[in-house]
Scaffold this motif. Structure first.
Motif, PDB file in Angstrom:
ATOM      1  N   GLY A   1       0.818  -1.212   0.000  1.00 12.61           N
ATOM      2  CA  GLY A   1       0.000   0.000   0.000  1.00 12.61           C
ATOM      3  C   GLY A   1       0.847   1.255   0.000  1.00 12.61           C
ATOM      4  O   GLY A   1       0.543   2.223  -0.712  1.00 12.61           O
ATOM      5  N   ASP A   2       1.900   1.240   0.768  1.00 17.44           N
ATOM      6  CA  ASP A   2       2.786   2.413   0.831  1.00 17.44           C
ATOM      7  C   ASP A   2       3.447   2.652  -0.522  1.00 17.44           C
ATOM      8  O   ASP A   2       3.568   3.799  -0.984  1.00 17.44           O
ATOM      9  CB  ASP A   2       3.857   2.182   1.909  1.00 17.44           C
ATOM     10  CG  ASP A   2       4.506   3.490   2.350  1.00 17.44           C
ATOM     11  OD1 ASP A   2       3.805   4.522   2.403  1.00 17.44           O
ATOM     12  OD2 ASP A   2       5.717   3.478   2.625  1.00 17.44           O
ATOM     13  N   ARG A   3       3.843   1.569  -1.194  1.00 16.37           N
ATOM     14  CA  ARG A   3       4.452   1.696  -2.524  1.00 16.37           C
ATOM     15  C   ARG A   3       3.448   2.255  -3.528  1.00 16.37           C
ATOM     16  O   ARG A   3       3.783   3.107  -4.357  1.00 16.37           O
ATOM     17  CB  ARG A   3       4.972   0.334  -3.008  1.00 16.37           C
ATOM     18  CG  ARG A   3       6.310  -0.071  -2.405  1.00 16.37           C
ATOM     19  CD  ARG A   3       6.932  -1.245  -3.138  1.00 16.37           C
ATOM     20  NE  ARG A   3       6.122  -2.451  -3.044  1.00 16.37           N
ATOM     21  CZ  ARG A   3       6.208  -3.332  -2.048  1.00 16.37           C
ATOM     22  NH1 ARG A   3       7.064  -3.129  -1.053  1.00 16.37           N
ATOM     23  NH2 ARG A   3       5.449  -4.412  -2.038  1.00 16.37           N
ATOM     24  N   ILE A   4       2.207   1.773  -3.446  1.00 16.98           N
ATOM     25  CA  ILE A   4       1.157   2.263  -4.350  1.00 16.98           C
ATOM     26  C   ILE A   4       0.953   3.769  -4.138  1.00 16.98           C
ATOM     27  O   ILE A   4       0.906   4.547  -5.093  1.00 16.98           O
ATOM     28  CB  ILE A   4      -0.172   1.518  -4.100  1.00 16.98           C
ATOM     29  CG1 ILE A   4      -0.055   0.057  -4.520  1.00 16.98           C
ATOM     30  CG2 ILE A   4      -1.331   2.195  -4.868  1.00 16.98           C
ATOM     31  CD1 ILE A   4      -1.192  -0.828  -4.031  1.00 16.98           C
ATOM     32  N   LEU A   5       0.855   4.183  -2.876  1.00 21.86           N
ATOM     33  CA  LEU A   5       0.624   5.604  -2.563  1.00 21.86           C
ATOM     34  C   LEU A   5       1.776   6.467  -3.063  1.00 21.86           C
ATOM     35  O   LEU A   5       1.557   7.537  -3.636  1.00 21.86           O
ATOM     36  CB  LEU A   5       0.451   5.786  -1.053  1.00 21.86           C
ATOM     37  CG  LEU A   5      -0.801   5.148  -0.437  1.00 21.86           C
ATOM     38  CD1 LEU A   5      -0.735   5.225   1.083  1.00 21.86           C
ATOM     39  CD2 LEU A   5      -2.070   5.804  -0.947  1.00 21.86           C
ATOM     40  N   SER A   6       2.993   6.005  -2.832  1.00 22.50           N
ATOM     41  CA  SER A   6       4.164   6.778  -3.267  1.00 22.50           C
ATOM     42  C   SER A   6       4.196   6.896  -4.782  1.00 22.50           C
ATOM     43  O   SER A   6       4.515   7.953  -5.340  1.00 22.50           O
ATOM     44  CB  SER A   6       5.460   6.124  -2.778  1.00 22.50           C
ATOM     45  OG  SER A   6       5.517   6.162  -1.364  1.00 22.50           O
ATOM     46  N   HIS A   7       3.833   5.830  -5.456  1.00 18.52           N
ATOM     47  CA  HIS A   7       3.837   5.834  -6.915  1.00 18.52           C
ATOM     48  C   HIS A   7       2.731   6.745  -7.457  1.00 18.52           C
ATOM     49  O   HIS A   7       2.947   7.530  -8.378  1.00 18.52           O
ATOM     50  CB  HIS A   7       3.647   4.412  -7.441  1.00 18.52           C
ATOM     51  CG  HIS A   7       3.644   4.328  -8.936  1.00 18.52           C
ATOM     52  ND1 HIS A   7       4.785   4.491  -9.692  1.00 18.52           N
ATOM     53  CD2 HIS A   7       2.632   4.130  -9.815  1.00 18.52           C
ATOM     54  CE1 HIS A   7       4.477   4.384 -10.980  1.00 18.52           C
ATOM     55  NE2 HIS A   7       3.181   4.165 -11.083  1.00 18.52           N
ATOM     56  N   VAL A   8       1.544   6.637  -6.872  1.00 20.05           N
ATOM     57  CA  VAL A   8       0.383   7.366  -7.389  1.00 20.05           C
ATOM     58  C   VAL A   8       0.435   8.851  -7.026  1.00 20.05           C
ATOM     59  O   VAL A   8       0.152   9.722  -7.848  1.00 20.05           O
ATOM     60  CB  VAL A   8      -0.922   6.727  -6.844  1.00 20.05           C
ATOM     61  CG1 VAL A   8      -2.127   7.594  -7.143  1.00 20.05           C
ATOM     62  CG2 VAL A   8      -1.114   5.344  -7.444  1.00 20.05           C
ATOM     63  N   LEU A   9       0.800   9.142  -5.766  1.00 20.08           N
ATOM     64  CA  LEU A   9       0.765  10.528  -5.288  1.00 20.08           C
ATOM     65  C   LEU A   9       2.105  11.246  -5.405  1.00 20.08           C
ATOM     66  O   LEU A   9       2.150  12.477  -5.447  1.00 20.08           O
ATOM     67  CB  LEU A   9       0.298  10.561  -3.827  1.00 20.08           C
ATOM     68  CG  LEU A   9      -1.127  10.063  -3.569  1.00 20.08           C
ATOM     69  CD1 LEU A   9      -1.413  10.038  -2.068  1.00 20.08           C
ATOM     70  CD2 LEU A   9      -2.167  10.907  -4.293  1.00 20.08           C
ATOM     71  N   GLY A  10       3.195  10.485  -5.411  1.00 16.57           N
ATOM     72  CA  GLY A  10       4.517  11.101  -5.523  1.00 16.57           C
ATOM     73  C   GLY A  10       4.761  12.115  -4.425  1.00 16.57           C
ATOM     74  O   GLY A  10       4.507  11.857  -3.240  1.00 16.57           O
ATOM     75  N   SER A  11       5.212  13.299  -4.813  1.00 10.70           N
ATOM     76  CA  SER A  11       5.557  14.340  -3.834  1.00 10.70           C
ATOM     77  C   SER A  11       4.329  14.926  -3.147  1.00 10.70           C
ATOM     78  O   SER A  11       4.450  15.662  -2.169  1.00 10.70           O
ATOM     79  CB  SER A  11       6.320  15.468  -4.539  1.00 10.70           C
ATOM     80  OG  SER A  11       5.510  16.078  -5.530  1.00 10.70           O
ATOM     81  N   LYS A  12       3.133  14.598  -3.643  1.00 16.93           N
ATOM     82  CA  LYS A  12       1.894  15.147  -3.052  1.00 16.93           C
ATOM     83  C   LYS A  12       1.405  14.324  -1.860  1.00 16.93           C
ATOM     84  O   LYS A  12       0.440  14.687  -1.200  1.00 16.93           O
ATOM     85  CB  LYS A  12       0.769  15.185  -4.098  1.00 16.93           C
ATOM     86  CG  LYS A  12       1.150  15.846  -5.405  1.00 16.93           C
ATOM     87  CD  LYS A  12       1.409  17.320  -5.223  1.00 16.93           C
ATOM     88  CE  LYS A  12       1.700  17.995  -6.552  1.00 16.93           C
ATOM     89  NZ  LYS A  12       2.095  19.387  -6.383  1.00 16.93           N
ATOM     90  N   LYS A  13       2.068  13.189  -1.600  1.00 14.01           N
ATOM     91  CA  LYS A  13       1.562  12.229  -0.605  1.00 14.01           C
ATOM     92  C   LYS A  13       1.331  12.872   0.765  1.00 14.01           C
ATOM     93  O   LYS A  13       0.250  12.766   1.346  1.00 14.01           O
ATOM     94  CB  LYS A  13       2.544  11.062  -0.499  1.00 14.01           C
ATOM     95  CG  LYS A  13       2.122   9.943   0.441  1.00 14.01           C
ATOM     96  CD  LYS A  13       3.033   8.732   0.216  1.00 14.01           C
ATOM     97  CE  LYS A  13       2.778   7.635   1.218  1.00 14.01           C
ATOM     98  NZ  LYS A  13       3.410   7.878   2.507  1.00 14.01           N
ATOM     99  N   GLN A  14       2.323  13.561   1.293  1.00 19.93           N
ATOM    100  CA  GLN A  14       2.176  14.134   2.641  1.00 19.93           C
ATOM    101  C   GLN A  14       1.125  15.233   2.683  1.00 19.93           C
ATOM    102  O   GLN A  14       0.375  15.344   3.649  1.00 19.93           O
ATOM    103  CB  GLN A  14       3.528  14.673   3.128  1.00 19.93           C
ATOM    104  CG  GLN A  14       4.485  13.555   3.524  1.00 19.93           C
ATOM    105  CD  GLN A  14       5.773  14.096   4.128  1.00 19.93           C
ATOM    106  OE1 GLN A  14       6.370  15.033   3.594  1.00 19.93           O
ATOM    107  NE2 GLN A  14       6.204  13.507   5.219  1.00 19.93           N
TER     108      GLN A  14
END
Length: 212
Positions: free
Chosen positions: A91-104
């Motif tokens: 899940g963390d990998r998916i979020l990082s891939h999908v949201l990139g720098s916008k995640k936080q």
């Protein structure tokens, strides 16, 4: 086609909310609020990513293989002993891939509007992301998605297609926000408010999962 928020009102959605809540130790109402805002945002981010040939190919590959929807067949097992770290890491990998720098920034905004801290939101999204990918995988199989155009149509349909221009623009803004500013209230109000209406994002997988 029904939309992504109908999923949360279906029996499957209630199982997901309850399971995510239990596995993250977060209040069910707040978990539901966080997911109501997060799922359309994640979908919009995926739609953005899939607008490039490389992004579309990568997402289609994931939906045909690892995220083919089979996770939805075993949610009882997934949640019964606590969600394992492999699922959360995925899940963390998916979020990082999908949201990139916008995640936080996204986690912060959703946390502010759902009454949770950003860390709790991050935990919720880590569990929810593989399930969302499973939902997309199942829909892809049922709709015989085989080209980038098919994929774009699927994502757009789940987001409400052309009927939800106002909501779509707010989803764009939440992805581009830096975690503060009045746009946050507009975004949360629009997305949470629309969940209570028919049409647009709120009328947005119920049929697929037997929801009303």
């Amino acid at each position: 086609m029904s939309g992504i928020l109908d999923l949360l009102n279906s029996d499957l959605g209630k199982t997901i909310i309850s399971g995510v809540s239990g596995s993250t130790g977060t209040d069910e109402t707040r978990t539901s609020s966080a997911l109501t805002m997060a799922l359309p945002v994640l979908m919009k981010a995926m739609e953005r990513n899939a607008s490039t040939p490389q992004g579309a190919q990568g997402l289609m590959g994931a939906l045909m293989n690892k995220h083919d929807g089979s996770i939805l067949d075993n949610l009882g097992d997934l949640f019964s002993g606590g969600v394992n770290e492999d699922v959360k890491s995925d899940g963390d990998r998916i979020l990082s891939h999908v949201l990139g720098s916008k995640k936080q920034g996204v986690e912060k905004i959703i946390g502010e509007k759902s009454g949770l801290d950003a860390g709790a939101v991050a935990n919720i999204l880590k569990v929810a992301a593989p399930i969302l990918m499973g939902v997309l995988g199942k829909q892809s199989r049922q709709n015989n998605v085989s080209t980038p155009n098919d994929l774009s149509g699927l994502l757009g349909g789940l987001l409400g297609g052309n009927e939800a221009k106002q909501e779509q623009s707010f989803l764009e803004k939440i992805l581009d926000a830096d975690g503060d500013g009045s746009v946050v209230d507009d975004v949360a109000g629009m997305v949470l408010g629309s969940a209570k209406k028919k049409g647009g994002l709120g009328g947005l997988l119920g049929g697929l999962f037997g929801g009303k």
